[in-house]
Write a protein that holds these residues in place. Structure first.
Motif, PDB file in Angstrom:
ATOM      1  N   GLY A  70       0.813  -1.210   0.000  1.00 22.68           N
ATOM      2  CA  GLY A  70       0.000   0.000   0.000  1.00 22.68           C
ATOM      3  C   GLY A  70       0.846   1.260   0.000  1.00 22.68           C
ATOM      4  N   TYR A  71       1.867   1.278   0.846  1.00 21.53           N
ATOM      5  CA  TYR A  71       2.725   2.464   0.945  1.00 21.53           C
ATOM      6  C   TYR A  71       3.481   2.688  -0.360  1.00 21.53           C
ATOM      7  CZ  TYR A  71       5.302   6.021   3.523  1.00 21.53           C
ATOM      8  OH  TYR A  71       5.801   7.224   3.965  1.00 21.53           O
ATOM      9  N   ALA A  72       3.945   1.602  -0.977  1.00 25.92           N
ATOM     10  CA  ALA A  72       4.689   1.729  -2.229  1.00 25.92           C
ATOM     11  C   ALA A  72       3.813   2.329  -3.322  1.00 25.92           C
ATOM     12  CB  ALA A  72       5.222   0.363  -2.659  1.00 25.92           C
ATOM     13  N   TYR A  73       2.563   1.876  -3.396  1.00 27.94           N
ATOM     14  CA  TYR A  73       1.670   2.450  -4.409  1.00 27.94           C
ATOM     15  C   TYR A  73       1.470   3.945  -4.174  1.00 27.94           C
ATOM     16  CZ  TYR A  73      -2.412   3.741  -7.070  1.00 27.94           C
ATOM     17  OH  TYR A  73      -3.266   4.397  -7.928  1.00 27.94           O
ATOM     18  N   GLY A  74       1.161   4.318  -2.935  1.00 27.55           N
ATOM     19  CA  GLY A  74       0.934   5.727  -2.642  1.00 27.55           C
ATOM     20  C   GLY A  74       2.152   6.580  -2.916  1.00 27.55           C
ATOM     21  N   TRP A  75       3.322   6.072  -2.566  1.00 28.72           N
ATOM     22  CA  TRP A  75       4.570   6.812  -2.769  1.00 28.72           C
ATOM     23  C   TRP A  75       4.844   7.007  -4.258  1.00 28.72           C
ATOM     24  CZ3 TRP A  75       9.973   5.060  -0.489  1.00 28.72           C
ATOM     25  CH2 TRP A  75      10.874   6.111  -0.634  1.00 28.72           C
ATOM     26  N   VAL A  76       4.706   5.922  -5.029  1.00 24.31           N
ATOM     27  CA  VAL A  76       4.963   6.013  -6.468  1.00 24.31           C
ATOM     28  C   VAL A  76       3.951   6.933  -7.141  1.00 24.31           C
ATOM     29  CG1 VAL A  76       4.967   4.698  -8.626  1.00 24.31           C
ATOM     30  CG2 VAL A  76       6.105   3.771  -6.596  1.00 24.31           C
ATOM     31  N   ALA A  77       2.679   6.819  -6.750  1.00 31.33           N
ATOM     32  CA  ALA A  77       1.650   7.664  -7.361  1.00 31.33           C
ATOM     33  C   ALA A  77       1.911   9.138  -7.097  1.00 31.33           C
ATOM     34  CB  ALA A  77       0.274   7.265  -6.829  1.00 31.33           C
ATOM     35  N   SER A  78       2.305   9.469  -5.872  1.00 28.63           N
ATOM     36  CA  SER A  78       2.552  10.874  -5.545  1.00 28.63           C
ATOM     37  C   SER A  78       3.794  11.413  -6.244  1.00 28.63           C
ATOM     38  CB  SER A  78       2.705  11.041  -4.032  1.00 28.63           C
ATOM     39  OG  SER A  78       3.874  10.382  -3.561  1.00 28.63           O
ATOM     40  N   ALA A  79       4.697  10.510  -6.653  1.00 30.61           N
ATOM     41  CA  ALA A  79       5.927  10.940  -7.327  1.00 30.61           C
ATOM     42  C   ALA A  79       5.699  11.255  -8.801  1.00 30.61           C
ATOM     43  CB  ALA A  79       6.999   9.862  -7.190  1.00 30.61           C
ATOM     44  N   ILE A  80       4.541  10.880  -9.342  1.00 26.76           N
ATOM     45  CA  ILE A  80       4.238  11.201 -10.742  1.00 26.76           C
ATOM     46  C   ILE A  80       4.065  12.713 -10.865  1.00 26.76           C
ATOM     47  CG2 ILE A  80       2.596  10.883 -12.625  1.00 26.76           C
ATOM     48  CD1 ILE A  80       1.880   8.185 -11.399  1.00 26.76           C
ATOM     49  N   PRO A  81       4.783  13.355 -11.761  1.00 29.53           N
ATOM     50  CA  PRO A  81       4.668  14.816 -11.886  1.00 29.53           C
ATOM     51  C   PRO A  81       3.231  15.236 -12.200  1.00 29.53           C
ATOM     52  CG  PRO A  81       6.569  13.996 -13.107  1.00 29.53           C
ATOM     53  CD  PRO A  81       5.780  12.796 -12.693  1.00 29.53           C
ATOM     54  N   SER A  82       2.743  16.214 -11.470  1.00 34.29           N
ATOM     55  CA  SER A  82       1.388  16.707 -11.714  1.00 34.29           C
ATOM     56  C   SER A  82       1.403  17.723 -12.852  1.00 34.29           C
ATOM     57  CB  SER A  82       0.816  17.349 -10.452  1.00 34.29           C
ATOM     58  OG  SER A  82       1.640  18.421 -10.028  1.00 34.29           O
ATOM     59  N   PRO A  83       0.390  17.716 -13.707  1.00 37.23           N
ATOM     60  CA  PRO A  83       0.362  18.647 -14.844  1.00 37.23           C
ATOM     61  C   PRO A  83       0.145  20.084 -14.382  1.00 37.23           C
ATOM     62  CG  PRO A  83      -1.685  17.418 -14.713  1.00 37.23           C
ATOM     63  CD  PRO A  83      -0.775  16.818 -13.697  1.00 37.23           C
ATOM     64  N   SER A  84       0.720  21.007 -15.117  1.00 40.25           N
ATOM     65  CA  SER A  84       0.547  22.427 -14.798  1.00 40.25           C
ATOM     66  C   SER A  84      -0.802  22.952 -15.277  1.00 40.25           C
ATOM     67  CB  SER A  84       1.674  23.247 -15.430  1.00 40.25           C
ATOM     68  OG  SER A  84       1.720  23.038 -16.839  1.00 40.25           O
ATOM     69  N   ASP A  85      -1.367  22.302 -16.287  1.00 45.79           N
ATOM     70  CA  ASP A  85      -2.673  22.700 -16.814  1.00 45.79           C
ATOM     71  C   ASP A  85      -3.772  22.103 -15.935  1.00 45.79           C
ATOM     72  OD1 ASP A  85      -4.947  23.289 -18.227  1.00 45.79           O
ATOM     73  OD2 ASP A  85      -4.204  22.552 -20.155  1.00 45.79           O
ATOM     74  N   PRO A  86      -4.644  22.921 -15.334  1.00 47.15           N
ATOM     75  CA  PRO A  86      -5.688  22.384 -14.451  1.00 47.15           C
ATOM     76  C   PRO A  86      -6.721  21.528 -15.176  1.00 47.15           C
ATOM     77  CG  PRO A  86      -6.024  24.725 -14.836  1.00 47.15           C
ATOM     78  CD  PRO A  86      -4.684  24.383 -15.404  1.00 47.15           C
ATOM     79  N   ASP A  87      -6.786  21.622 -16.509  1.00 47.79           N
ATOM     80  CA  ASP A  87      -7.729  20.803 -17.264  1.00 47.79           C
ATOM     81  C   ASP A  87      -7.191  19.411 -17.566  1.00 47.79           C
ATOM     82  OD1 ASP A  87      -9.711  22.717 -17.356  1.00 47.79           O
ATOM     83  OD2 ASP A  87      -9.000  23.585 -19.243  1.00 47.79           O
ATOM     84  N   VAL A  88      -5.915  19.189 -17.310  1.00 48.73           N
ATOM     85  CA  VAL A  88      -5.305  17.887 -17.567  1.00 48.73           C
ATOM     86  C   VAL A  88      -5.404  17.036 -16.307  1.00 48.73           C
ATOM     87  CG1 VAL A  88      -3.184  16.670 -18.179  1.00 48.73           C
ATOM     88  CG2 VAL A  88      -3.748  18.841 -19.291  1.00 48.73           C
ATOM     89  N   PHE A  89      -5.917  15.843 -16.463  1.00 54.85           N
ATOM     90  CA  PHE A  89      -6.124  14.948 -15.320  1.00 54.85           C
ATOM     91  C   PHE A  89      -4.796  14.378 -14.844  1.00 54.85           C
ATOM     92  CE2 PHE A  89      -7.040  10.735 -13.520  1.00 54.85           C
ATOM     93  CZ  PHE A  89      -7.943  11.096 -12.525  1.00 54.85           C
ATOM     94  N   TRP A  90      -4.586  14.439 -13.536  1.00 54.19           N
ATOM     95  CA  TRP A  90      -3.394  13.849 -12.922  1.00 54.19           C
ATOM     96  C   TRP A  90      -3.692  12.394 -12.617  1.00 54.19           C
ATOM     97  CZ3 TRP A  90      -1.444  14.710  -7.275  1.00 54.19           C
ATOM     98  CH2 TRP A  90      -0.138  14.196  -7.158  1.00 54.19           C
ATOM     99  N   VAL A  91      -2.917  11.490 -13.202  1.00 51.92           N
ATOM    100  CA  VAL A  91      -3.200  10.064 -13.078  1.00 51.92           C
ATOM    101  C   VAL A  91      -3.169   9.604 -11.620  1.00 51.92           C
ATOM    102  CG1 VAL A  91      -0.787   9.371 -13.373  1.00 51.92           C
ATOM    103  CG2 VAL A  91      -2.624   7.809 -14.041  1.00 51.92           C
ATOM    104  N   ALA A  92      -2.429  10.306 -10.774  1.00 55.78           N
ATOM    105  CA  ALA A  92      -2.379   9.932  -9.359  1.00 55.78           C
ATOM    106  C   ALA A  92      -3.707  10.163  -8.654  1.00 55.78           C
ATOM    107  CB  ALA A  92      -1.275  10.719  -8.650  1.00 55.78           C
ATOM    108  N   ASN A  93      -4.612  10.928  -9.281  1.00 55.84           N
ATOM    109  CA  ASN A  93      -5.914  11.201  -8.674  1.00 55.84           C
ATOM    110  C   ASN A  93      -6.949  10.113  -8.957  1.00 55.84           C
ATOM    111  OD1 ASN A  93      -5.483  13.560  -7.248  1.00 55.84           O
ATOM    112  ND2 ASN A  93      -5.892  14.885  -8.996  1.00 55.84           N
ATOM    113  N   LEU A  94      -6.556   9.036  -9.600  1.00 57.82           N
ATOM    114  CA  LEU A  94      -7.497   7.934  -9.803  1.00 57.82           C
ATOM    115  C   LEU A  94      -7.937   7.387  -8.451  1.00 57.82           C
ATOM    116  CD1 LEU A  94      -5.808   6.029 -12.771  1.00 57.82           C
ATOM    117  CD2 LEU A  94      -7.938   7.346 -12.840  1.00 57.82           C
ATOM    118  N   ALA A  95      -9.236   7.268  -8.269  1.00 54.09           N
ATOM    119  CA  ALA A  95      -9.772   6.844  -6.973  1.00 54.09           C
ATOM    120  C   ALA A  95      -9.958   5.335  -6.875  1.00 54.09           C
ATOM    121  CB  ALA A  95     -11.109   7.543  -6.720  1.00 54.09           C
ATOM    122  N   ALA A  96     -10.231   4.676  -7.993  1.00 58.49           N
ATOM    123  CA  ALA A  96     -10.543   3.245  -7.972  1.00 58.49           C
ATOM    124  C   ALA A  96      -9.456   2.388  -7.324  1.00 58.49           C
ATOM    125  CB  ALA A  96     -10.826   2.757  -9.396  1.00 58.49           C
ATOM    126  N   PRO A  97      -8.165   2.665  -7.554  1.00 57.63           N
ATOM    127  CA  PRO A  97      -7.141   1.811  -6.934  1.00 57.63           C
ATOM    128  C   PRO A  97      -7.211   1.748  -5.417  1.00 57.63           C
ATOM    129  CG  PRO A  97      -6.164   3.117  -8.690  1.00 57.63           C
ATOM    130  CD  PRO A  97      -7.560   3.630  -8.498  1.00 57.63           C
TER     131      PRO A  97
END
Length: 228
Positions: free
Chosen positions: A26-53
């Motif tokens: 669980g910790y590894a998933y959260g850590w890796v997801a948060s390390a994904i660079p977030s987009p500067s454009d607010p209209d672009v979806f950040w993959v780390a924000n996927l809720a289903a996982p």
């Protein structure tokens, strides 16, 4: 003479190892997801924000262990809760807890105080936060119950319900977000966003197929009885 351990009860060191495994995954998933660079454009979806996982991974961990160890309902719920808690802790950097940036420069904050503030924010939602750790534990507990029902009771509906967020989330984001209805921010149908949601739906379709096709312990026992 010491009482015998039930056949279905794993040794204590195995139980401790499973607890550690759930937390680490669980910790590894959260850590890796948060390390994904977030987009500067607010209209672009950040993959780390996927809720289903945050529902599916605790289910997978609890189900995977349940297929190999005859763990009861409390064990499955515990594994799901620990996985969910680990995901939130990793995502929000429990290992990076430090001084409050909004604190008075002249006020010294101890390490214990910093962790107490982190727990207050993510467990109680105070001050001014969302209790994501509590939400993660609750979702993990529910996923553990579904995993136990699927693996130990052969309830296919429970497995399908557990993996359904992988299909429901992309459908909801495409249907509601495109109409400007707020849904975790509401994102337009940009090509990149559609690609992320489509890939999530593909994973969800595969997960549904596995739930239907993979034999659980309860089904295997039933088949053996029929053959016998």
């Amino acid at each position: 003479m010491s009482p015998r351990r039930p056949v279905d009860d794993p040794p204590r060191w195995v139980s401790a190892l499973l607890v550690l495994l759930a937390l680490v995954l669980g910790y590894a998933y959260g850590w890796v997801a948060s390390a994904i660079p977030s987009p500067s454009d607010p209209d672009v979806f950040w993959v780390a924000n996927l809720a289903a996982p945050f529902v599916v991974l605790p289910f997978v961990v609890a189900a995977w262990v349940g297929c190999r160890r005859a763990s009861g309902l409390p064990g499955a719920v515990s594994l799901g809760a620990l996985t969910g808690a680990g995901m939130v802790a990793g995502f929000y950097g429990l290992h990076r807890v430090g001084r409050d940036p909004s604190a008075d420069p002249g006020q010294v904050e101890t390490l214990a105080g910093a962790y107490a503030r982190w727990l207050s924010t993510f467990v109680l939602g105070r001050p001014g936060g969302i209790p994501w750790l509590t939400i993660g534990v609750v979702c993990g507990c529910a996923a553990g119950v579904l995993a136990w029902l699927w693996t130990r009771r052969g309830a296919r509906w429970a497995g399908l319900l557990a993996v359904s967020p992988l299909l429901l989330e992309p459908l909801a984001r495409m249907a509601l977000g495109a109409r400007g209805i707020p849904l975790a921010g509401g994102y337009p149908r940009l090509p990149g966003n559609l690609t992320i949601w489509a890939l999530e739906a593909v994973v969800g379709t595969l997960a549904v197929w596995l739930v239907v096709r993979v034999p659980t312990a309860d089904r295997q026992v039933g088949r053996q009885r029929i053959r016998g």
